[in-house]
Scaffold this motif. Structure first.
Motif, PDB file in Angstrom:
ATOM      1  N   VAL A  84      -3.266   7.262   2.583  1.00 20.35           N
ATOM      2  CA  VAL A  84      -1.994   7.122   3.377  1.00 20.35           C
ATOM      3  C   VAL A  84      -2.188   8.325   4.502  1.00 20.35           C
ATOM      4  O   VAL A  84      -1.592   7.733   5.563  1.00 20.35           O
ATOM      5  N   TYR A  99       0.795  -0.962   0.164  1.00 20.35           N
ATOM      6  CA  TYR A  99      -0.008   0.032   0.048  1.00 20.35           C
ATOM      7  C   TYR A  99       1.031   1.285  -0.114  1.00 20.35           C
ATOM      8  O   TYR A  99       0.619   2.285  -0.774  1.00 20.35           O
ATOM      9  N   ILE A 100       1.795   1.192   0.784  1.00 25.10           N
ATOM     10  CA  ILE A 100       2.727   2.250   0.985  1.00 25.10           C
ATOM     11  C   ILE A 100       3.456   2.702  -0.468  1.00 25.10           C
ATOM     12  O   ILE A 100       3.456   3.704  -0.939  1.00 25.10           O
ATOM     13  N   ALA A 140       1.148   4.088  -3.282  1.00 25.47           N
ATOM     14  CA  ALA A 140       0.787   5.516  -2.781  1.00 25.47           C
ATOM     15  C   ALA A 140       2.027   6.442  -3.099  1.00 25.47           C
ATOM     16  O   ALA A 140       1.629   7.373  -3.565  1.00 25.47           O
TER      17      ALA A 140
END
Ligand code: HEM
Ligand SMILES: Nc1ncnc2c1ncn2[C@@H]1O[C@H](COP(=O)(O)OP(=O)(O)OP(=O)(O)O)[C@@H](O)[C@H]1O
Ligand SMILES: Nc1ncnc2c1ncn2[C@@H]1O[C@H](COP(=O)(O)OP(=O)(O)OP(=O)(O)O)[C@@H](O)[C@H]1O
Ligand SMILES: [Mg+2]
Ligand SMILES: [Mg+2]
Lengths: 253, 205, 222, 54, 222, 205
Positions: free
Chosen positions: A167, A71-72, A75
């Motif tokens: 985020v 996910y990081i 983003a």
């Protein structure tokens, strides 16, 4: 809008490069996986509390780690794409999302499969489980948003914005969920009850995590190639490529 | 005063046009012509800053419009396909609100006058939702009698208007140009508009 | 006053006034959702009062979200949104005005109605007070965050439910702190900490959400 | 090596279902994802080939 | 086959297929809403399992209602509804086709997902079975009744409240029988009676709702 | 064949028109003219049975259209302001579905031909949502090449069309009349359409 920032940021040049990188990452993934599986099944000793069921840890924890890492990274690509108006970055973000969602799902399912024998329940509303579930929702939101916008450039931008908002929110969500569970008297079981990790177990998990990581890179590159083909369908380079693939049937470009 | 250089517009995966450029100076009128789907509306939206051009830049008094958006936008009146009217508000309220939002303070009398100018004073206090297609269009166009902007960008303003209204509107446009204003317009009808200079941009599909 | 944002605010309030029944629907939705549970769950006061904070907050959350899906939709389809985008004022400010109008029209009535429903759930008096306070502090965050989702899904196929998918996960902290505040006061603890966290959520979203929403609108209108 | 026999290995101390389903699902996801991507890529190429030959 | 209703059914399914994410969103709305409650109420399995029937049914009801509010809205605003009205076929039949498509696309997935969520609420196995059965029998009624409301809201100013007033009370029996069936099986009783009543609701609305909806559509389009 | 007697239409609290009557026989063309808001669209909707007249009746072959709605509707093709197209379906799919819904079975080739006839064969497989205003209108109008109905009711079919398309459409209308069809049309533009008999109904606001 041609920022020739980096030669490979154009799909036309990145496509063959990605094609060359995929086998490398795939082999790395395979090697790490074999090593990791060997340790998890052959070397790591039986846990005296949980019996053999604890071996689920070797997929569960790496999957959970990857779900968060992806996910990081996603983003970050999205932000880069938004800031530089770079198509490739947005495509990378889009390519990572499904893999991230799959790992999230795997973490949830393997966790459940572990929970049933250990806690006697498929699911408890523990903070960590809950936040993993929410992470799944965030991934699904990103994917759903992108897939329901037809214009790819608009989809890129909208998705990027959503990922960035996410985020900002992920830490807030994480801590609020954690706090929520400690304030209500929590479930009697929590994952802290898992045994102190032996070095071999840690090694096994690390190897498996590396395998997942390499796999993620390989798959994301594959997907980004598909996205390029689909988006640039009417450009000359894709047309030429598709014809050349046919003429050398079976040979990968 | 308004200048476009090397504009290209991509919709979906189709390049509608590229390398479109022009210069429009005070008192100038520009027709944007072309078949259905040739990209007239898209060009107009580009010029308003609602769409980002794939390539090229639009300049207002020598400055890119993205750089000094507020100044540009306070000189701009755009009336697109959509009328920008609220069905639940009356014609008068709609007109006043849209003029104020664009930065022109108007009182009720001025607003009424401009509705009268385009011949729908009678509908002033009706909710716009019950008006006919042409009447709605006229309420939207009534803004032109209140506008103090230099640049007017109008997307098919004559469609759905009856002949009388077309003439009234053409007269208003001529007046705007004679006051040193600029107009960019798309239309499929032949309408006579007077301007200090007239030019035509033809897009081909 | 001629500031564009005041015009937008006034316009939206006027529109809401013309469509009073729309306002009523949000309220009614809140009312119905929170009264459906006793029907589905059963009438025991002890159970009801223990689930009251959660149920009421979820109902408020859903009511807010549902009314939000249409925050920009009408403006988009009738062309007013284009006009707002080319108005010579910062878009984020206009967005804020719209959100404010939405909150006054949909958020505030829910806040005011909540204690009444709390009574039905046999909440004690101080819990009722905390309920109102928590809603007052938390609902602005709901409106602000929801606006981002509404802007992102403008004109997108099937946007109604998509908004839910995008926005509800982001609402969770507000839900937790809000329901937590009421539950804390129910158990005789101080709700202070929860309330401050709620206020922090609202402030943070007050700063960030209008900017994100404005960016999303520009993307959606292309 | 700590397994008395293959059957002990497969039995996983009585937790066979949970352990093997976990690992099996992971494998399944991986295989499915790769196959789906290959199919998608082939389809995209075929489509643009059709476009190119038009 | 060229029956008009089959064309409408196919068209709506095709549209849903084009917007697959729509289908997914109804499902995820249901999923998310039902996961919100534990966050508001707390994680104790005993409490959760006692409120599960009510919560799951309310979530299904809301998912249905929300996706329904726009059942005819798109057709209305793009003019396809006019064309359906002047098609040389009974309007009620076309309405039925639309509702059927809606149920296949939105109702059925919810029914199929429900047991998974039931697991999260620690429902025992037979209660899960009854949950699925009750949803299978009850959701058609929700779609059919909701269609009346959707038809009435169309473009008519200020009918929002009317619809909520009209539809939700009609939903209540379905909710009571549905949640009642699950609760009964949770307490070891037979759910038979509840289930038959649910089926009766669905049958009754199958007969009456399309006619009412068709009439409402004719009024709305004037 | 189509006959109206003493029609009156009330919208809101305004009587738009009353005592409107006419007779239209095979091969006949009727223009409904009038200013914006005079009630042209409302009259057309009355004739289609979408609105109920305040007074008066519409007869089809001597029978009130409310009495034998199905027969009447299977003889009717109505294209209003709104195009009745789904943005997510392609032009081809939209055309086929709307024709079938109206009771004409058409195969893909016929549908493609009719799109070609109005000059948008190129857009056949594009989702309608991405088409321009005029292109959408043309997709809606393509139904006329498939329609076997006797009576066509068209509300401003020429608005937003470019000149080439206007001519193509006018030719199609002439053909319809020469085959014994009937057309009722509103327009603000001057377009030449040939018919066995032409009449004009003028509504005054
Ligand atoms: C559906 C159920 C479950 C979910 C969603 C879940 C989720 C997670 C997540 C997100 C992590 C990574 C946390 C981090 O690294 O900070 C994690 C780690 C872990 N989980 Fe689970 N889990 C579940 C069930 C279980 C069960 C039943 C057990 C054991 C009884 C378990 C044991 C562990 C352990 C030992 C770790 C590693 C802890 C660490 O790295 O600090 N999990 N799980
Ligand atoms: N639902 C309604 N309620 C009240 N008045 C209405 C309603 N619908 C239409 N009207 C009024 O009826 C009048 C005629 O509308 P109609 O759309 O028939 O006009 P038209 O002749 O088609 O005009 P145009 O040339 O602009 O299309 C308008 O003045 C309008 O204000
Ligand atoms: N969002 C979009 N995605 C893909 N294509 C689009 C999009 N919007 C417009 N187009 C395409 O761009 C082309 C030009 O559209 P535009 O509305 O600018 O045409 P136009 O010249 O104004 O035509 P008209 O005279 O019919 O109004 C059309 O062919 C349309 O299909
Ligand atoms: Mg146009
Ligand atoms: Mg009209």
């Amino acid at each position: 809008m041609k920022i020739n920032w980096f030669k490979y940021s154009s799909p036309q040049t990145f496509y063959p490069l990605a094609g060359k990188m995929i086998p490398w990452f795939a082999w790395l993934a395979a090697i790490f996986a074999v090593a990791g599986l060997y340790i998890s099944f052959a070397i790591a000793p039986t846990d005296f509390q949980q019996g053999e069921a604890y071996r689920i840890i070797f997929v569960h924890v790496p999957a959970a780690w990857m779900s968060m890492v992806i996910y990081i990274v996603m983003a970050a690509w999205a932000a880069l794409g938004l800031a530089l108006n770079a198509r490739l970055s947005a495509m990378m973000a889009q390519a990572l999302a499904p893999t991230g969602a799959i790992f999230t799902l795997l973490a949830l399912v393997t966790g459940s499969l572990w929970g049933k024998p250990m806690w006697g329940a498929w699911w408890v509303w523990d903070a960590r489980l809950t936040s993993e579930l929410i992470l799944l929702f965030l991934y699904l939101g990103f994917i759903a948003l992108q897939s329901s916008i037809d214009d790819p450039r608009r989809a890129d931008k909208a998705g990027a914005l959503l990922a960035l908002v996410g985020v900002v929110n992920v830490p807030i969500i994480y801590f609020s969920v954690k706090w929520w569970n400690t304030l209500h008297q929590g479930s009697s079981i929590n994952m802290g009850a898992a045994p102190k990790m032996a070095a071999t177990m840690l090694l096994g998990m690390l190897l498996m995590a590396l395998a997942f990581w390499m796999y993620t890179v390989a798959v994301a590159l594959m997907r980004v190639r598909c996205i390029m083909l689909e988006r640039e369908r009417s450009t000359d380079w894709v047309k030429e490529l598709s014809l050349s693939v046919q003429s050398t049937a079976g040979v990968k470009s | 005063m308004l200048m476009a250089q090397g504009l290209a517009c991509l919709r979906g995966d189709r390049l509608l046009f590229k390398n479109v450029g022009f210069e429009l100076s005070a008192g100038g009128l520009m027709y944007v012509l072309g078949e259905n789907g040739s990209g007239k509306s898209s060009l107009l939206r580009l010029l308003c800053g609602l769409l980002t051009p794939e390539e090229g830049t639009v300049f207002w008094h020598g400055q890119a419009i993205k750089q000094n958006a507020e100044i540009y936008q306070s000189n701009l009146t755009y009336i697109g396909h959509l009328n920008g009217l609220k069905d639940d508000l009356t014609a008068l309220e709609n007109l006043q609100i849209s003029a104020r939002l664009a930065g022109n303070e108007v009182n009720q009398e001025e607003a009424l006058n401009s509705l009268a100018a385009i011949g729908i004073a009678r509908c002033a206090n009706l909710p716009v939702g019950v008006l006919s297609q042409g009447q709605k269009r006229r309420v939207a166009l009534a803004r032109l009698w209140l506008s103090r902007s230099k640049l007017w960008v109008l997307d098919e303003p004559f469609a759905a208007l009856d002949t009388a209204s077309v003439e009234v509107l053409a007269a208003r446009l001529s007046e705007h140009m004679s006051n040193g204003g600029m107009t960019i317009i798309t239309t499929h009808q032949d309408v006579v508009i007077n301007a200090q200079s007239t030019q035509t941009l033809r897009l081909s599909a | 006053m001629n500031e564009a944002w005041i015009i937008v605010l006034k316009r939206d309030l006027l529109l809401a006034f013309r469509r009073r029944s729309d306002v009523a629907t949000t309220l009614f939705f809140f009312l119905i959702v929170s009264s459906l549970f006793p029907l589905g769950i059963g009438p025991e006061a002890a159970v009801l009062s223990s689930i009251a904070p959660g149920v009421l907050w979820v109902a408020a959350l859903l009511a807010g979200m549902i009314s939000l899906t249409r925050l920009f939709a009408a403006d988009f389809s009738d062309g007013s949104l284009e006009q707002m985008l080319i108005a010579p004022q910062p878009l984020a400010l206009l967005v804020l005005a719209k959100v404010l109008a939405h909150w006054i029209v949909c958020g505030l009535p829910v806040v005011l109605l909540a204690p009444l429903i709390g009574l039905q759930y046999a909440l004690p008096n101080d819990a009722l007070l905390v309920l109102v306070l928590s809603l007052l502090l938390g609902t602005p965050a709901l409106s602000l965050i929801g606006a981002i989702g509404a802007a992102l899904t403008l004109g997108v196929r099937g946007s109604g439910l998509l908004v839910a998918l995008l926005v509800l996960p982001l609402y969770i902290p507000v839900l937790i702190f809000g329901a937590g505040a009421v539950a804390a006061s129910q158990h005789g603890m101080s709700a202070q900490a929860h309330l401050s966290l709620l206020a922090a959520c609202s402030l943070l979203s007050l700063v960030l959400a209008p900017l994100a929403t404005a960016a999303a609108l520009r993307i959606s209108v292309e | 090596m700590q397994w008395a026999s293959w059957s002990a290995f497969f039995n996983m101390g009585g937790y066979a279902f949970y352990v093997w389903v976990s690992f099996g699902l992971c494998l399944l996801c991986v295989v499915w994802e790769v196959l789906a991507l290959r199919k998608r890529s082939a389809q995209a190429l075929r489509l643009s080939r059709l476009l190119a030959q038009e």
